[in-house]
Structures are given as structure tokens and as C-alpha cells.
Design an enzyme around this catalytic site. Structure first.
Site, PDB file in Angstrom:
ATOM      1  N   HIS A 121       0.825  -1.215   0.000  1.00 33.03           N
ATOM      2  CA  HIS A 121       0.000   0.000   0.000  1.00 33.03           C
ATOM      3  C   HIS A 121       0.860   1.268   0.000  1.00 33.03           C
ATOM      4  O   HIS A 121       0.419   2.315  -0.450  1.00 33.03           O
ATOM      5  CB  HIS A 121      -0.978  -0.011   1.177  1.00 33.03           C
ATOM      6  N   GLY A 154       4.778   5.812  -5.242  1.00 37.45           N
ATOM      7  CA  GLY A 154       6.060   5.200  -4.920  1.00 37.45           C
ATOM      8  C   GLY A 154       6.257   4.867  -3.453  1.00 37.45           C
ATOM      9  O   GLY A 154       5.466   5.267  -2.593  1.00 37.45           O
ATOM     10  N   HIS A 214      -1.453 -13.378  -0.854  1.00 38.87           N
ATOM     11  CA  HIS A 214      -2.700 -13.793  -0.198  1.00 38.87           C
ATOM     12  C   HIS A 214      -2.641 -15.256   0.231  1.00 38.87           C
ATOM     13  O   HIS A 214      -3.665 -15.872   0.468  1.00 38.87           O
ATOM     14  CB  HIS A 214      -3.911 -13.511  -1.100  1.00 38.87           C
TER      15      HIS A 214
HETATM   16  C1  HEM Z   1      -3.770  -7.699  -6.891  1.00 41.47           C
HETATM   17  C2  HEM Z   1      -4.433  -6.777  -6.249  1.00 41.47           C
HETATM   18  C3  HEM Z   1      -4.756  -6.878  -4.791  1.00 41.47           C
HETATM   19  C4  HEM Z   1      -5.980  -6.721  -4.237  1.00 41.47           C
HETATM   20  C5  HEM Z   1      -7.275  -6.410  -4.972  1.00 41.47           C
HETATM   21  C6  HEM Z   1      -5.831  -6.931  -2.815  1.00 41.47           C
HETATM   22  C7  HEM Z   1      -6.863  -6.835  -1.897  1.00 41.47           C
HETATM   23  C8  HEM Z   1      -6.779  -7.198  -0.575  1.00 41.47           C
HETATM   24  C9  HEM Z   1      -7.874  -7.172   0.357  1.00 41.47           C
HETATM   25  C10 HEM Z   1      -9.279  -6.698   0.034  1.00 41.47           C
HETATM   26  C11 HEM Z   1      -7.412  -7.635   1.544  1.00 41.47           C
HETATM   27  C12 HEM Z   1      -8.219  -7.843   2.827  1.00 41.47           C
HETATM   28  C13 HEM Z   1      -8.458  -6.548   3.560  1.00 41.47           C
HETATM   29  C14 HEM Z   1      -9.396  -6.804   4.717  1.00 41.47           C
HETATM   30  O1  HEM Z   1     -10.566  -7.074   4.454  1.00 41.47           O
HETATM   31  O2  HEM Z   1      -8.955  -6.742   5.887  1.00 41.47           O
HETATM   32  C15 HEM Z   1      -6.026  -7.965   1.368  1.00 41.47           C
HETATM   33  C16 HEM Z   1      -5.230  -8.487   2.357  1.00 41.47           C
HETATM   34  C17 HEM Z   1      -3.895  -8.731   2.182  1.00 41.47           C
HETATM   35  N1  HEM Z   1      -3.140  -8.408   1.073  1.00 41.47           N
HETATM   36 FE1  HEM Z   1      -3.838  -7.865  -0.738  1.00 41.47          FE
HETATM   37  N2  HEM Z   1      -4.536  -7.210  -2.533  1.00 41.47           N
HETATM   38  C18 HEM Z   1      -3.836  -7.177  -3.702  1.00 41.47           C
HETATM   39  C19 HEM Z   1      -2.474  -7.344  -3.837  1.00 41.47           C
HETATM   40  C20 HEM Z   1      -1.616  -7.567  -2.794  1.00 41.47           C
HETATM   41  C21 HEM Z   1      -0.191  -7.493  -2.867  1.00 41.47           C
HETATM   42  C22 HEM Z   1       0.584  -7.076  -4.117  1.00 41.47           C
HETATM   43  C23 HEM Z   1       0.295  -7.817  -1.649  1.00 41.47           C
HETATM   44  C24 HEM Z   1       1.709  -7.872  -1.178  1.00 41.47           C
HETATM   45  C25 HEM Z   1       2.720  -8.187  -1.944  1.00 41.47           C
HETATM   46  C26 HEM Z   1      -0.844  -8.110  -0.806  1.00 41.47           C
HETATM   47  C27 HEM Z   1      -0.766  -8.550   0.491  1.00 41.47           C
HETATM   48  C28 HEM Z   1      -1.861  -8.766   1.306  1.00 41.47           C
HETATM   49  C29 HEM Z   1      -1.765  -9.396   2.607  1.00 41.47           C
HETATM   50  C30 HEM Z   1      -0.520 -10.014   3.198  1.00 41.47           C
HETATM   51  C31 HEM Z   1      -3.043  -9.353   3.167  1.00 41.47           C
HETATM   52  C32 HEM Z   1      -3.453  -9.816   4.571  1.00 41.47           C
HETATM   53  C33 HEM Z   1      -3.163  -8.665   5.518  1.00 41.47           C
HETATM   54  C34 HEM Z   1      -3.473  -8.918   6.972  1.00 41.47           C
HETATM   55  O3  HEM Z   1      -3.816 -10.023   7.380  1.00 41.47           O
HETATM   56  O4  HEM Z   1      -3.370  -7.941   7.752  1.00 41.47           O
HETATM   57  N3  HEM Z   1      -1.982  -7.916  -1.525  1.00 41.47           N
HETATM   58  N4  HEM Z   1      -5.663  -7.670   0.092  1.00 41.47           N
END
Ligand code: HEM
Ligand SMILES: *[C@@H]1O[C@H](CO)[C@@H](O)[C@H](O)[C@H]1NC(C)=O
Ligand SMILES: *[C@@H]1O[C@H](CO)[C@@H](O)[C@H](O)[C@H]1NC(C)=O
Ligand SMILES: *[C@@H]1O[C@H](CO)[C@@H](O)[C@H](O)[C@H]1NC(C)=O
Length: 334
Positions: A71, A77, A198
Site C-alpha cells: 500500500h 512510490g 494472499h
Molecule cells: C492484486 C491486487 C490486490 C488486491 C485487490 C488486494 C486486496 C486485498 C484485500 C481486500 C485484503 C483484505 C483486507 C481486509 O478485508 O482486511 C487484502 C489483504 C492482504 N493483502 Fe492484498 N490485494 C492485492 C495485492 C496484494 C499485494 C501485491 C500484496 C503484497 C505483496 C498483498 C498482500 C496482502 C496481505 C498479506 C493481506 C493480509 C493482511 C493482513 O492479514 O493484515 N496484496 N488484500
């Protein structure tokens, strides 16, 4: 090489190509692996120790820290912008739609920053702390480590309006996911690879509940959601769900950084619409990448080390741009 003749057209073409390459990658040149070798030699172990300690009481912290690096980098950047709190001069990105009430880990970032400030004051940026934390977090959760490039400086502003449009939404179409990654110089291999994050962490019902009810024109759920998973997610998140309830991003090995994310997609067990689209969009170029990572965890890990470095290279501030923040939550001097 001394040549007296006027430059040949080949030389001109080569120069042009080199200039173009430089313009396409203007920013990575200044980040280096050894940036703190002399000024803060223990920075890696400090980061790792604080996260290791936090992990004892919060098995999700490594996932949360990795997400902060994402994020941060996708909004103008990797400049520590996601860490800034609201103030009279800052409108925090924490309140932008993609992050609102779902980003976490800030107290652990504070702890890391405080420990680093004690060892090497005014030296290590908050943006670099997120890059270092991503490496330590993935490794501590069973994943790979990589050569972290360093030397980012911290920005003086936050941009929640840009966060709203730059950070992908879990409801984005396949085409929009591809174009939001392309907008920051990342390709479909980066998209599939980084979505593999994920494989751990948690999500709130609001991030996937539209798939469960009244998703199709005739009122049905998302057809690309497997029957058992639909039942389980509906039970966890009924129509009037509790906004604090969390689902595991990877129901098979919730806290491990492994390649199950990809085998889940092959079984229609992707949690977000944006996850499942990488495999279920007819004819998508991402399908074969999902298959290869599902078949070979090492291929995923190797790709992850490349793609996370690509993400960390998005428009860093270097040299005398920006500042080294004393407190990751606020710009200096206010
Ligand atoms: C491809 C597009 C992506 C979308 C649409 C997306 C969307 C999301 C959403 C909606 C959540 C859950 C938020 C919640 O409801 O609490 C999430 C969690 C997460 N995302 Fe993504 N994400 C994307 C890409 C990424 C990338 C590039 C990374 C890291 C390299 C990432 C790492 C994570 C991690 C580790 C979690 C869990 C966080 C936690 O447990 O606190 N995501 N993401
Ligand atoms: C990345 O993580 C590995 C494994 O913990 C560690 O050995 C290495 O020092 C880390 N790199 C940096 C720059 O922190
Ligand atoms: C970001 O999007 C949310 C939800 O759509 C909206 O409420 C908010 O005002 C937007 N923030 C900015 C700064 O544009
Ligand atoms: C389902 O969605 C349609 C529009 O797509 C809407 O007209 C209808 O009221 C919705 N039904 C329920 C029960 O929410």
C-alpha cells in the site's frame, strides 16, 4: 575508445536505446543493497528481532507488514506515505477506501523505528523499514528472502485520493487489475506473483461478501466460488455480518507463506474476486502462470523475489529528496 568519425547511425541508435532504458527505469539506479552497511550495520537484525518478538503474540503480523509495503509503494512510490497519520497538514492514506479499517501493524512499525533510532539515529527511512520488514516477514512465515535494495527517503505528503484509484480493489475486473499494475510498471507476472501474498493473512467480510449474495443478474452467488467454500463463507459472513469477523486468506495453511494460494485458485477457492479472476477469466494470460506456481513452489518463490524487488523500486525518493522521518507517523518539524 577514440573514434574521430562522426557517430554512426548504429551508435546513435544504441545511445537512443540506452537513454530509453534509463528513462523507463529512472529510479532503481540509486537504491543499493549496502546502503546502511556503514551507517547502520545491524538494521536487518533489529527489524527481524522486533518482528520475531511480535509474531509470538500476533501470528498475522507478518502478513499485515507485507501489505503495508504494497500500500506504500502503489501510491506515488515507496515513500512511507501509508504510515502518516491525520494531522492539520496531512490527510492520511489509512482512511482511503483500499486501506480503511483494514491496514494494521503500525505499532510494530513504531517499535522497529524506535529500536533503529536507538542504534543509528536519523539514518534509516520509514519506507526502507517497510521494505526490510517485508523481507523479514515473508522469511519468518516460511517464504523466501531476497536482496533488499535500500536508500529510499520518506515523503512529505500523503495522497488518499490517489490511493483510492491506484491500489487495486478486490472487486476490480481482470482488465483493471492488469492496468493498475501496468500503471506502476508491473506486468502480469508481477500481478500473479504478488497476489500470491494472499497465501497468508486475514480479510474482513466486506472484502468478499458481494460474491456471496445477489452477485449474478438472477440473484445467485459468484459462480467461480466452489460450493463448499461458498457455504463456509456464508456461515462466517451472513447477510448482516459482524464487521469485525475475519476470514483466512488461505484456508489450507493460514499463516504459512507457501504456494497454496495457487492450488486454491485451481479449485475455485480464491477468497477475493480479484484472486479468482487470475485463473477463471476465460483465455487470460495469467492462467498458465497460476498453473506453474501451483506445480512448483520454488518457481513461485523465485518469481516473488523478483517481483517484490520490482514493487520496491516504484519511484523511490533518493538523494536529498524527501527526508528521514524521526517518527513514521508524521513528517519532521511539525
Ligand atoms: C492484486 C491486487 C490486490 C488486491 C485487490 C488486494 C486486496 C486485498 C484485500 C481486500 C485484503 C483484505 C483486507 C481486509 O478485508 O482486511 C487484502 C489483504 C492482504 N493483502 Fe492484498 N490485494 C492485492 C495485492 C496484494 C499485494 C501485491 C500484496 C503484497 C505483496 C498483498 C498482500 C496482502 C496481505 C498479506 C493481506 C493480509 C493482511 C493482513 O492479514 O493484515 N496484496 N488484500
Ligand atoms: C532478508 O531476510 C533474510 C532472512 O531472514 C536475512 O538473512 C537478510 O539479512 C534480510 N535482508 C535484509 C537486507 O534485511
Ligand atoms: C476515497 O473513496 C472513498 C470511498 O469511495 C470516499 O468516501 C473518499 O472520499 C475518497 N477519498 C478521497 C480523498 O478522494
Ligand atoms: C439484487 O440485485 C438487483 C440488481 O442487480 C436488485 O434489483 C435487487 O433488489 C437485489 N436483491 C436483493 C435481495 O438485494
Amino acid at each position: 575508445m577514440a573514434r574521430s568519425s562522426t557517430p554512426s547511425s548504429l551508435t546513435v541508435a544504441t545511445l537512443f536505446a540506452a537513454t530509453l532504458l534509463f528513462l523507463l527505469h529512472p529510479s532503481n539506479a540509486q537504491l543499493t543493497a549496502g546502503f546502511y552497511a556503514k551507517t547502520c550495520p545491524d538494521v536487518s537484525s533489529i527489524v527481524q528481532n522486533v518482528i520475531h518478538e511480535a509474531l509470538q503474540s500476533d501470528p498475522r503480523i507478518t502478513a499485515s507488514l507485507l501489505r503495508l509495503h504494497f500500500h506504500d509503494c502503489f501510491v506515488k512510490g515507496c515513500d512511507g506515505s501509508i504510515l502518516l497519520d491525520n494531522s492539520p497538514t496531512i490527510k492520511s492514506e489509512k482512511d482511503a477506501a483500499p486501506s480503511f479499517q483494514t491496514v494494521r501493524g503500525f505499532r510494530v512499525v513504531d517499535k522497529i523505528k524506535e529500536a533503529i533510532e536507538r542504534a543509528c539515529p536519523k539514518t534509516v527511512s520509514c519506507a526502507d523499514i517497510l521494505a526490510l520488514s517485508a523481507n523479514a516477514s515473508v522469511y519468518l512465515s516460511g517464504g523466501p528472502y531476497w536482496t533488499v535494495l535500500l536508500g529510499r527517503r520518506d515523503g512529505l505528503t500523503a495522497n488518499p485520493a490517489l490511493a483510492n484509484i491506484s491500489i487495486p480493489s478486490p472487486f476490480d475486473s481482470y482488465a483493471n487489475l492488469v492496468s493498475k499494475f501496468a500503471a506502476v510498471g508491473l506486468d502480469i507476472t508481477d500481478l500473479v506473483t504478488l497476489s500470491g501474498a494472499h497465501t497468508f493473512g486475514r480479510a474482513h467480510c466486506k472484502s468478499f461478501s458481494p460474491r456471496l449474495y445477489n452477485f449474478t443478474a438472477n440473484g445467485g452467488p459468484d459462480p467461480t466460488l466452489s460450493p463448499w467454500y461458498l457455504t463456509a463463507l456464508r456461515k462466517l459472513c451472513p447477510p448482516n455480518f459482524n464487521s469485525r469477523v475475519l476470514a483466512e486468506n488461505d484456508p489450507t495453511t493460514p499463516n504459512l507463506f507457501d504456494n497454496h494460494y495457487y492450488s486454491n485458485l485451481q479449485k475455485n477457492d480464491g477468497l477475493f474476486q480479484s484472486d479468482q479472476e487470475l485463473y477463471s477469466t476465460a483465455g487470460a494470460a495469467t492462467i498458465s502462470i497460476v498453473n506453474s506456481f501451483s506445480a512448483d513452489q520454488n518457481a513461485f518463490f523465485e518469481s516473488f523475489t523478483r517481483s517484490i524487488i520490482n514493487m520496491g523500486n516504484i519511484s523511490p525518493l533518493t538523494g536529498s529528496n524527501g527526508e528521514i522521518r524521526f517518527n513514521c507517523r508524521k513528517v519532521n518539524g511539525i
